[in-house]
Design a protein around this motif. Structure first.
Motif, PDB file in Angstrom:
ATOM      1  N   LEU A  64       4.130   2.617  -4.812  1.00 43.44           N
ATOM      2  CA  LEU A  64       4.542   1.512  -3.928  1.00 43.44           C
ATOM      3  C   LEU A  64       3.568   0.337  -4.015  1.00 43.44           C
ATOM      4  CD1 LEU A  64       5.733   3.394  -0.695  1.00 43.44           C
ATOM      5  CD2 LEU A  64       7.145   1.973  -2.214  1.00 43.44           C
ATOM      6  N   THR A  65       2.289   0.653  -4.126  1.00 36.02           N
ATOM      7  CA  THR A  65       1.286  -0.412  -4.217  1.00 36.02           C
ATOM      8  C   THR A  65       1.468  -1.203  -5.513  1.00 36.02           C
ATOM      9  OG1 THR A  65      -0.240   1.027  -3.034  1.00 36.02           O
ATOM     10  CG2 THR A  65      -1.183  -0.918  -4.064  1.00 36.02           C
ATOM     11  N   GLU A  66       1.670  -0.465  -6.617  1.00 35.72           N
ATOM     12  CA  GLU A  66       1.919  -1.140  -7.899  1.00 35.72           C
ATOM     13  C   GLU A  66       3.130  -2.059  -7.772  1.00 35.72           C
ATOM     14  OE1 GLU A  66       0.244  -0.898 -10.705  1.00 35.72           O
ATOM     15  OE2 GLU A  66      -1.072   0.836 -10.397  1.00 35.72           O
ATOM     16  N   LYS A  67       4.179  -1.513  -7.202  1.00 29.76           N
ATOM     17  CA  LYS A  67       5.433  -2.256  -7.104  1.00 29.76           C
ATOM     18  C   LYS A  67       5.265  -3.545  -6.303  1.00 29.76           C
ATOM     19  CE  LYS A  67      10.131  -1.735  -5.221  1.00 29.76           C
ATOM     20  NZ  LYS A  67      11.065  -0.792  -4.569  1.00 29.76           N
ATOM     21  N   TRP A  68       4.627  -3.477  -5.167  1.00 34.48           N
ATOM     22  CA  TRP A  68       4.604  -4.614  -4.252  1.00 34.48           C
ATOM     23  C   TRP A  68       3.374  -5.509  -4.363  1.00 34.48           C
ATOM     24  CZ3 TRP A  68       8.974  -6.039  -2.103  1.00 34.48           C
ATOM     25  CH2 TRP A  68       9.977  -5.071  -1.907  1.00 34.48           C
ATOM     26  N   PHE A  69       2.257  -4.968  -4.819  1.00 33.29           N
ATOM     27  CA  PHE A  69       1.025  -5.768  -4.789  1.00 33.29           C
ATOM     28  C   PHE A  69       0.500  -6.174  -6.165  1.00 33.29           C
ATOM     29  CE2 PHE A  69       0.930  -3.985  -0.535  1.00 33.29           C
ATOM     30  CZ  PHE A  69       0.384  -5.001   0.233  1.00 33.29           C
ATOM     31  N   ALA A  70       0.946  -5.457  -7.226  1.00 31.27           N
ATOM     32  CA  ALA A  70       0.295  -5.670  -8.526  1.00 31.27           C
ATOM     33  C   ALA A  70       0.481  -7.092  -9.051  1.00 31.27           C
ATOM     34  CB  ALA A  70       0.797  -4.649  -9.536  1.00 31.27           C
ATOM     35  N   ASP A  71       1.615  -7.738  -8.709  1.00 31.98           N
ATOM     36  CA  ASP A  71       1.847  -9.072  -9.290  1.00 31.98           C
ATOM     37  C   ASP A  71       1.258 -10.208  -8.450  1.00 31.98           C
ATOM     38  OD1 ASP A  71       3.529  -9.083  -7.139  1.00 31.98           O
ATOM     39  OD2 ASP A  71       5.333  -9.708  -8.239  1.00 31.98           O
ATOM     40  N   ILE A  72       0.517  -9.882  -7.409  1.00 30.84           N
ATOM     41  CA  ILE A  72      -0.110 -10.957  -6.624  1.00 30.84           C
ATOM     42  C   ILE A  72      -1.377 -11.407  -7.351  1.00 30.84           C
ATOM     43  CG2 ILE A  72      -1.140 -11.563  -4.390  1.00 30.84           C
ATOM     44  CD1 ILE A  72       0.556  -9.356  -3.128  1.00 30.84           C
ATOM     45  N   GLU A 115       8.070   1.915   3.082  1.00 30.70           N
ATOM     46  CA  GLU A 115       8.200   0.806   2.137  1.00 30.70           C
ATOM     47  C   GLU A 115       8.355  -0.541   2.838  1.00 30.70           C
ATOM     48  OE1 GLU A 115      10.780   1.456  -1.205  1.00 30.70           O
ATOM     49  OE2 GLU A 115      10.033  -0.358  -2.198  1.00 30.70           O
ATOM     50  N   THR A 116       8.954  -0.533   4.025  1.00 30.12           N
ATOM     51  CA  THR A 116       9.089  -1.788   4.773  1.00 30.12           C
ATOM     52  C   THR A 116       7.718  -2.429   5.015  1.00 30.12           C
ATOM     53  OG1 THR A 116      11.044  -0.912   5.853  1.00 30.12           O
ATOM     54  CG2 THR A 116      10.013  -2.825   6.893  1.00 30.12           C
ATOM     55  N   ALA A 117       6.724  -1.602   5.295  1.00 31.57           N
ATOM     56  CA  ALA A 117       5.370  -2.114   5.536  1.00 31.57           C
ATOM     57  C   ALA A 117       4.802  -2.754   4.267  1.00 31.57           C
ATOM     58  CB  ALA A 117       4.465  -0.997   6.032  1.00 31.57           C
ATOM     59  N   PHE A 118       5.054  -2.117   3.131  1.00 38.60           N
ATOM     60  CA  PHE A 118       4.580  -2.686   1.854  1.00 38.60           C
ATOM     61  C   PHE A 118       5.238  -4.033   1.577  1.00 38.60           C
ATOM     62  CE2 PHE A 118       1.798   0.137  -0.469  1.00 38.60           C
ATOM     63  CZ  PHE A 118       1.874   1.299   0.273  1.00 38.60           C
ATOM     64  N   TRP A 119       6.546  -4.081   1.816  1.00 40.18           N
ATOM     65  CA  TRP A 119       7.304  -5.318   1.602  1.00 40.18           C
ATOM     66  C   TRP A 119       6.729  -6.463   2.441  1.00 40.18           C
ATOM     67  CZ3 TRP A 119      11.306  -6.878   5.404  1.00 40.18           C
ATOM     68  CH2 TRP A 119      12.052  -8.011   4.998  1.00 40.18           C
ATOM     69  N   LEU A 120       6.512  -6.189   3.736  1.00 35.45           N
ATOM     70  CA  LEU A 120       6.032  -7.242   4.636  1.00 35.45           C
ATOM     71  C   LEU A 120       4.602  -7.678   4.306  1.00 35.45           C
ATOM     72  CD1 LEU A 120       7.384  -5.772   7.993  1.00 35.45           C
ATOM     73  CD2 LEU A 120       8.038  -7.974   7.000  1.00 35.45           C
TER      74      LEU A 120
END
Lengths: 425, 417
Positions: free
Chosen positions: B202-210, B96-101
């Motif tokens: 994880l992708t939904e969580k971190w990238f969907a709102d970009i 998850e750290t990678a997704f966050w960054l």
């Protein structure tokens, strides 16, 4: 609302489990180890020989021999050997390092036994043709001419010459040295070095029972022990440290800087701790040297430090290439970082980061069965076994700011470093 | 065979997942569809400089590297004339750290002046280290503008000159980011000890709102067909003369690409290859010689380079190379020789599956080319190449009109002529 500011929670790194090899008994003196994994249809076989030297050590001879062994055997010419290896999509790579010369075969499982008879000939009946030696000399002189125009190469030469002296670790080739290579000397070395008693065999990958049988037949049954006594020449060292060597290059836009000196090797109890301190100082992208000299000052594309283990020695080194106008400033910054390391306690946070980074690196370095074999080799050739890595990880885990400082004070001393600058100072 | 599953977010981000349970590590690779070919000619080297700036902090995370190192991870990136590729490897437990960054720097950068200033210096030092302070280091700075007259491939990824990097300003940085760095222009591959459903959430969580961002329409002037032989001579402070020859060949996606790639293998892959056997070992005209294909997405290049032996002129060397190229057009390629280069391709593809990072980068690249599964069909395409096809390609490519030749002389010999 997603919290993008705070880092997600993370887990301690676990699951570092090294694979133990299966040892096979060979009666001719070969030490044979097998690392089995069937998830890729690949096999790697390594024949590794400890380097032999005369009283006057000339590593050029060993380098040249490693290159010439596959340039002709009793039944095959250089071209035929190359054809056979390439035809099966294999890679056959002789490699010289300070302490060992190896021949490594990388192949698909389905072709793994096909090239064994050829390799047997290379190891036992190489003819070392004069014509191939002449080609080797001609081409390597040209290569050296090009290398001698690279500041970092020149700096490296000075470095090894001065920290080790005239022996296997310290000698580097001059152009004229190539003409002194003779077939006789090579043949003599070949006969001494490529013997079963001097060989470690490491077979890794999707290794079948029948491949093992073929190997056993060719490299044990049909390869008798030489019966030669294992004479060991121990190198003597002549270290010139603490001084500054500058070679001015008027046209250079960058200076190559190399600092360092001999230090403890893997067999020493402090080695893992020294590796830790080295990592913190210059051993990874977030290291103090990188942060200061690249990421804050922009003096260089990269700077790094390393601790290396050799059979009879070890060394610590810092290397970089920097704009000529900031050469002196870079040396000052390196000195500052070392002084800080010795005189001030590091933050616990930094220590924890380095611990995790090193554990992650260890885990990441075990990507395939071949890397497990590599770990084993490093320990084996230092006279140890896989328990070394348990001690290593344990020592890393218990590092404290006080311990970092104590190790830095004991092992890293700017004044004593040999300092080489090629470019402008 | 590299298995994968794919999904696409509403904002356009394409995601591929490759599960490999044999490792404890995970890898997150993001390819941005932008390279030096997307630069304008007065601001070259920018895509690469920008890659450096991507490590200078993002909108919510001031320091990119340390949080990753703290969880046992590592990262790096590279820029080519076609793409910019970023990758992280880390213990899978800390994925998850990678997704966050990665999501935060896709969202927006910190745009720090200090980081820009330092990275301009770092890239200038990189320019010096790789291109100026090395014997023959500047060869591609000369060879590209010789081989390309129109296409932006005429400059190297590092840029035409130090000045372009020194002059890059914050406005350029921002404009570049908004133009090229958004979910639509990115392909993410997650590989290793990961689970598809976990990656998806994880992708939904971190990238969907970009936000999807602007759509970039690539409009690059393509290289016209070359109609006359080009030649350039340079003198430099190097110890040995060196010859470089380039020929335009089929693009990465064109028919014939695989045949031409096999030609480079026939000529120079391994010690049994033709140029090595004939010109280095037998005739002893060269001390080293190489042939390779650049693999560019637009007009591709076939490259030959070699250092003649002492006493052999570049003219003699060039004539010997042409002789080998002519042989390809007329002589039979034996079945054994063809099987040999194909076997090598087959084993190389299997070796490339040893590393999750290699697999992830390859999947991303083939997805960019149009379909990630082409990676798995690649070996078959090489195996299908015939002798006739190789001859045909050799005849088309290896002509004087299609050649650009660079004589790179050691300064000492300048007076000897």
């Amino acid at each position: 609302m997603l919290n993008r500011v705070e880092a997600p929670s993370f887990n301690a790194i676990s699951g570092i489990k090294l694979i133990e090899p299966k040892e096979h008994r060979f009666s001719n003196g070969i030490k044979a180890f097998e690392f089995f994994a069937d998830n890729q249809d690949l096999v790697r076989i390594e024949w590794i020989f400890k380097n032999k030297y005369e009283q006057e050590e000339n590593p050029m001879l060993n380098t040249c021999l490693s290159s010439l062994i596959k340039e002709g055997t009793k039944s095959f010419t250089s071209a035929e050997i190359a054809d056979k290896v390439d035809f099966y999509g294999a890679y056959l790579m002789p490699e010289y390092s300070y302490d060992h010369t190896s021949l490594t075969l990388y192949t698909l499982t389905k072709h793994s036994a096909t090239l064994l008879p050829l390799i047997k000939e290379i190891l036992t009946e190489a003819t070392l043709p004069q014509k191939e030696l002449d080609t080797y000399i001609r081409n390597n002189k040209q290569k050296l001419q090009v290398s001698l125009q690279k500041n970092d190469y020149i700096a490296r030469r000075y470095f090894y010459n001065h920290i080790f002296g005239k022996n296997r670790y310290g000698r580097t080739p001059d152009l004229g040295d190539y003409d002194l290579l003779t077939r006789d000397a090579l043949a003599n070395l070949y006969a001494k070095q490529f013997q079963p008693e001097n060989c470690t065999l490491i077979i890794s990958g999707n290794v079948s029972e029948s491949l093992l049988q073929d190997i056993y037949q060719l490299f044990n049954e049909e390869w008798p022990a030489s019966g030669q006594p294992a004479l060991e020449v121990i190198p003597t060292f002549d270290s010139h440290i603490g001084k500054l060597i500058v070679e001015e290059k008027a046209d250079s836009v960058q200076s190559a800087i190399r600092l360092g000196y001999p230090t403890i090797n893997r067999t020493h109890a402090d080695y893992p701790a020294l590796q830790f301190v080295n990592t913190l100082l210059g051993g990874y992208f977030g290291s103090r040297l990188m942060k200061n000299i690249r990421e804050e000052k922009g003096y260089t594309y990269g700077i790094g430090s390393a601790v290396a283990s050799l059979l009879y020695n070890g060394f610590f080194t810092i290397a970089t290439e920097v704009g000529t106008e900031v050469t002196a400033a870079t040396l000052t910054e390196i000195e500052k970082e070392i002084t800080t390391l010795r005189n001030e306690l590091a933050d616990v946070e930094e220590i924890e980061l380095v611990k995790n980074y090193m554990a992650g690196s260890m885990l990441g370095s075990l990507e395939s069965i071949f890397s497990h074999a590599d770990k084993f080799k490093s320990a084996l050739f230092s006279g140890m076994d896989l328990t070394y890595y348990e001690r290593y990880l344990q020592q890393v885990k218990v590092m404290t700011p006080e311990k970092v400082q104590a190790i830095a004070k004991q092992y890293i001393d700017y004044d004593k470093l040999l300092k080489v600058v090629v470019g402008k100072l | 065979m590299v298995n994968y599953k794919k999904f696409t977010l509403d904002n356009g981000l394409r995601v591929l997942v490759h599960e490999d349970p044999t490792t404890a590590m995970a890898c997150l690779n993001i390819l941005y569809d932008v390279g030096a070919r997307d630069e304008s000619e007065d601001k070259t080297g920018f895509a690469h400089l920008f890659e450096h700036l991507m490590f200078g902090g993002s909108v919510n995370i001031p320091n990119y590297d340390a949080p990753l190192q703290r969880v046992g991870g590592e990262n790096n990136a590279f820029t080519s004339n076609d793409i910019t590729n970023y990758y992280i490897t880390l213990p899978a437990a800390n994925l998850e750290t990678a997704f966050w960054l990665e999501s935060d720097r896709m969202l927006s950068l910190a745009f720090s002046e200090q980081s820009l200033e330092v990275q301009r210096n770092v890239v200038c030092e990189e320019f010096k280290q790789r291109y100026l302070n090395q014997p023959y280091g500047d060869v591609w700075l000369k060879l590209r503008p010789l081989a390309y007259k129109t296409h932006p491939y005429r400059w190297a990824t590092i840029g035409k000159e130090l000045k372009h990097i020194e002059e890059a300003g914050m406005e350029d940085v921002k404009a570049f980011f908004y133009k090229h760095y958004n979910p639509q222009s990115a392909i993410m591959v997650v590989a290793g000890a990961v689970n598809f459903e976990e990656v998806k959430s994880l992708t939904e969580k971190w990238f969907a709102d970009i936000p999807a961002g602007e759509t970039y329409v690539r409009n690059i002037p393509q290289e016209p067909v070359q109609t006359e032989a080009r030649k350039e001579i340079v003198y430099a402070d190097v110890p040995l003369d060196n010859i470089f020859m380039t020929f335009h060949g089929p693009d990465r996606l064109a028919d014939g690409y695989h045949a031409v790639d096999l030609i480079s293998d026939i000529l120079s892959r391994g010690q049994s290859s033709r140029l090595y056997r004939s010109l280095v070992k037998e005739k002893q005209l060269f001390s080293e010689i190489n042939a390779y294909v650049m693999g560019s997405i637009d007009t591709n290049l076939f490259v030959l380079e070699g250092k003649p032996s002492e006493g052999i002129s570049l003219e003699e060397g060039e004539a010997a190379i042409w002789e080998e190229l002519e042989r390809l057009k007329t002589d039979e390629i034996t079945e054994n020789e063809l099987i040999k280069v194909k076997n090598k391709i087959e084993s190389t593809m299997v070796f490339a599956e040893l590393s999750i990072l290699d697999k992830a980068m390859n999947l991303a690249y083939y997805e960019l080319l149009g379909d990630a599964n082409q990676l798995n069909l690649e070996t078959q395409k090489y195996l299908a190449v015939t002798d006739a096809e190789i001859k045909k390609q050799a005849k088309t490519i290896f002509t004087k009109e299609n050649s650009s030749t660079l004589y790179y002389y050691a300064k000492e010999t300048e007076h000897a002529e």
